[in-house]
Design a protein around this motif. Structure first.
Motif, PDB file in Angstrom:
ATOM      1  N   GLU A  90      46.508  42.227  39.450  1.00  0.00           N
ATOM      2  CA  GLU A  90      47.139  43.015  38.393  1.00  0.00           C
ATOM      3  C   GLU A  90      48.128  44.016  38.977  1.00  0.00           C
ATOM      4  O   GLU A  90      47.968  44.498  40.105  1.00  0.00           O
ATOM      5  CB  GLU A  90      46.070  43.747  37.579  1.00  0.00           C
ATOM      6  N   SER A  91      49.153  44.344  38.194  1.00  0.00           N
ATOM      7  CA  SER A  91      50.230  45.207  38.676  1.00  0.00           C
ATOM      8  C   SER A  91      49.722  46.586  39.105  1.00  0.00           C
ATOM      9  O   SER A  91      50.144  47.112  40.138  1.00  0.00           O
ATOM     10  CB  SER A  91      51.309  45.358  37.586  1.00  0.00           C
ATOM     11  N   GLN A  92      48.822  47.161  38.338  1.00  0.00           N
ATOM     12  CA  GLN A  92      48.299  48.483  38.665  1.00  0.00           C
ATOM     13  C   GLN A  92      47.539  48.467  39.991  1.00  0.00           C
ATOM     14  O   GLN A  92      47.676  49.358  40.819  1.00  0.00           O
ATOM     15  CB  GLN A  92      47.365  48.986  37.554  1.00  0.00           C
ATOM     16  N   ALA A  93      46.738  47.426  40.184  1.00  0.00           N
ATOM     17  CA  ALA A  93      45.965  47.306  41.416  1.00  0.00           C
ATOM     18  C   ALA A  93      46.890  47.068  42.610  1.00  0.00           C
ATOM     19  O   ALA A  93      46.646  47.574  43.714  1.00  0.00           O
ATOM     20  CB  ALA A  93      44.960  46.164  41.294  1.00  0.00           C
ATOM     21  N   LEU A  94      47.946  46.316  42.385  1.00  0.00           N
ATOM     22  CA  LEU A  94      48.930  46.057  43.440  1.00  0.00           C
ATOM     23  C   LEU A  94      49.584  47.360  43.888  1.00  0.00           C
ATOM     24  O   LEU A  94      49.680  47.653  45.097  1.00  0.00           O
ATOM     25  CB  LEU A  94      49.983  45.069  42.926  1.00  0.00           C
ATOM     26  N   MET A  95      50.013  48.177  42.934  1.00  0.00           N
ATOM     27  CA  MET A  95      50.637  49.459  43.265  1.00  0.00           C
ATOM     28  C   MET A  95      49.648  50.388  43.969  1.00  0.00           C
ATOM     29  O   MET A  95      49.981  51.052  44.948  1.00  0.00           O
ATOM     30  CB  MET A  95      51.158  50.143  41.997  1.00  0.00           C
ATOM     31  N   PHE A 191      37.663  38.323  53.102  1.00  0.00           N
ATOM     32  CA  PHE A 191      38.475  37.819  52.000  1.00  0.00           C
ATOM     33  C   PHE A 191      37.597  37.740  50.753  1.00  0.00           C
ATOM     34  O   PHE A 191      36.569  37.050  50.743  1.00  0.00           O
ATOM     35  CB  PHE A 191      39.035  36.433  52.353  1.00  0.00           C
ATOM     36  N   VAL A 192      38.010  38.476  49.723  1.00  0.00           N
ATOM     37  CA  VAL A 192      37.250  38.535  48.474  1.00  0.00           C
ATOM     38  C   VAL A 192      38.069  37.902  47.353  1.00  0.00           C
ATOM     39  O   VAL A 192      39.249  38.232  47.180  1.00  0.00           O
ATOM     40  CB  VAL A 192      36.893  39.997  48.106  1.00  0.00           C
ATOM     41  N   VAL A 193      37.461  36.985  46.618  1.00  0.00           N
ATOM     42  CA  VAL A 193      38.108  36.367  45.459  1.00  0.00           C
ATOM     43  C   VAL A 193      37.146  36.440  44.280  1.00  0.00           C
ATOM     44  O   VAL A 193      36.011  35.942  44.361  1.00  0.00           O
ATOM     45  CB  VAL A 193      38.495  34.896  45.732  1.00  0.00           C
ATOM     46  N   ASP A 194      37.589  37.089  43.214  1.00  0.00           N
ATOM     47  CA  ASP A 194      36.816  37.165  41.968  1.00  0.00           C
ATOM     48  C   ASP A 194      35.399  37.687  42.203  1.00  0.00           C
ATOM     49  O   ASP A 194      34.423  37.138  41.694  1.00  0.00           O
ATOM     50  CB  ASP A 194      36.759  35.774  41.303  1.00  0.00           C
ATOM     51  N   GLY A 241      40.255  47.360  42.036  1.00  0.00           N
ATOM     52  CA  GLY A 241      40.655  46.540  40.893  1.00  0.00           C
ATOM     53  C   GLY A 241      41.324  45.233  41.275  1.00  0.00           C
ATOM     54  O   GLY A 241      42.099  44.689  40.499  1.00  0.00           O
ATOM     55  N   LEU A 242      40.997  44.715  42.471  1.00  0.00           N
ATOM     56  CA  LEU A 242      41.681  43.520  42.971  1.00  0.00           C
ATOM     57  C   LEU A 242      40.821  42.270  42.824  1.00  0.00           C
ATOM     58  O   LEU A 242      39.698  42.200  43.325  1.00  0.00           O
ATOM     59  CB  LEU A 242      42.055  43.707  44.449  1.00  0.00           C
ATOM     60  N   GLY A 243      41.376  41.258  42.143  1.00  0.00           N
ATOM     61  CA  GLY A 243      40.698  39.968  42.026  1.00  0.00           C
ATOM     62  C   GLY A 243      40.804  39.162  43.302  1.00  0.00           C
ATOM     63  O   GLY A 243      39.950  38.329  43.609  1.00  0.00           O
ATOM     64  N   VAL A 261      42.638  47.941  52.136  1.00  0.00           N
ATOM     65  CA  VAL A 261      42.401  46.836  51.208  1.00  0.00           C
ATOM     66  C   VAL A 261      43.754  46.243  50.857  1.00  0.00           C
ATOM     67  O   VAL A 261      44.600  46.904  50.256  1.00  0.00           O
ATOM     68  CB  VAL A 261      41.656  47.312  49.937  1.00  0.00           C
ATOM     69  N   ASN A 262      43.969  44.996  51.264  1.00  0.00           N
ATOM     70  CA  ASN A 262      45.271  44.336  51.149  1.00  0.00           C
ATOM     71  C   ASN A 262      45.316  43.465  49.899  1.00  0.00           C
ATOM     72  O   ASN A 262      44.437  42.634  49.678  1.00  0.00           O
ATOM     73  CB  ASN A 262      45.500  43.489  52.413  1.00  0.00           C
ATOM     74  N   SER A 263      46.365  43.626  49.108  1.00  0.00           N
ATOM     75  CA  SER A 263      46.479  42.880  47.846  1.00  0.00           C
ATOM     76  C   SER A 263      47.202  41.541  47.991  1.00  0.00           C
ATOM     77  O   SER A 263      47.184  40.730  47.067  1.00  0.00           O
ATOM     78  CB  SER A 263      47.199  43.737  46.803  1.00  0.00           C
TER      79      SER A 263
END
Length: 293
Positions: A90-95, A191-194, A241-243, A261-263
């Motif tokens: 998500e954009s907010q989490a990316l920023m 590496f975390v996914v969902d 907030g990162l998927g 934490v890398n997006s």
């Protein structure tokens, strides 16, 4: 599904693997250079134009936004969100993830272990900064640095004072951080996914190098995480907030310490070290969250 991968270079390993994984699952995959998109803002009709055509009927996007184009790349992701398109990040989490200082504040508030860190607004009280992180050796990081660039290990008080004064003179924003000696130049990328750990590797800096980044010549091997390390990585991704996230942590005498934490974590190192189809995991994540008639 029609999935758009936002990437400035379709030949990058991570991009090609995501294309490959998506096509294996019979999805239509399009690579779009987000820096060349036009954002069209109109009442109740948000749109994105790329190569003279509107991007329509998109089901999901996978942002692979480089640090140098965070502002515009995030605006493109936000526009897709306004178009009701699912985004893997998500954009907010990316920023949030791109702001190192804000990230550390968010992680600290969540009660996660961190190396002791000091940020000042070009303070003249350099001695106080050094003392606040436990003295030398200490690590000095540019807030805008990536892939190990702009990271300096100051081994003596004189070195630390010289580097901090130099960065202050250049009006470069930096953080000073405690050096974790027992990590021995290694860190762990999880590496975390969902909300699931899908792979983990231990990265070791090359001889005489305290930075473990693979871009700096480090090596990587698969690692089995402790319960504390796994929980710390999952919580870090969640509070950010990162998927999709690459969580970097250090092993210390007081438990795992989160570095970053890398997006947009790269896939090559983690897939090579673990043998896991991480790209496929990201496609599965999208499939779980997008309803397609």
């Amino acid at each position: 599904m029609k999935i758009v991968i936002l990437s400035r270079n379709p030949k990058l390993y991570s991009t090609t693997r995501l294309v490959e994984a998506g096509k294996q699952r019979n999805h239509e995959i399009i690579v779009v250079d987000h820096s060349k998109c036009d954002i069209i803002i109109e009442r109740k009709k948000p749109a994105i134009r790329y190569k003279h055509e509107l991007l329509t009927n998109v089901d999901a996007v996978i942002p692979r936004i480089g640090a140098s184009v965070t502002f515009y790349g995030t605006a493109v992701v936000r526009q897709f969100e306004m178009m009701k398109v699912f985004t893997a990040v998500e954009s907010q989490a990316l920023m949030r993830s791109r702001d190192k200082l804000r990230s550390l504040q968010v992680l600290s508030r969540a009660g996660l272990g961190l190396p002791k860190t000091v940020f000042t607004n070009y303070s003249k009280n350099i001695r106080d900064v050094i003392d606040s992180v436990g003295g030398t050796p200490l690590v000095i990081k540019l807030l805008e640095g990536t892939q190990g660039l702009g990271v300096v290990l100051a081994e003596t008080d004189n070195a630390a004072e010289s580097v901090l004064e130099a960065f202050n003179g250049l009006k470069a924003r930096v953080i000073a951080q405690e050096f974790i000696k027992e990590a021995k130049g290694a860190d762990i990328r999880v590496f975390v996914v969902d909300g699931e750990v899908v792979g983990a590797m231990k990265r070791q800096g090359k001889e005489g190098e305290f930075r473990s980044n693979l871009h700096r010549g480090g090596s990587a091997e698969i690692i089995k995480l402790s319960i504390d390390e796994k929980n710390a990585a999952l919580k870090a991704a969640r509070v950010m907030g990162l998927g999709v996230a690459g969580v970097d942590l250090l092993q210390s005498a007081r438990g795992p310490l989160i570095l970053e934490v890398n997006s947009s974590p790269g896939l090559e190192g983690i897939e090579s070290a673990t043998g896991v189809d991480i790209a496929g995991k990201i496609i599965h994540y999208i499939e779980r969250h997008v309803d397609v008639d």
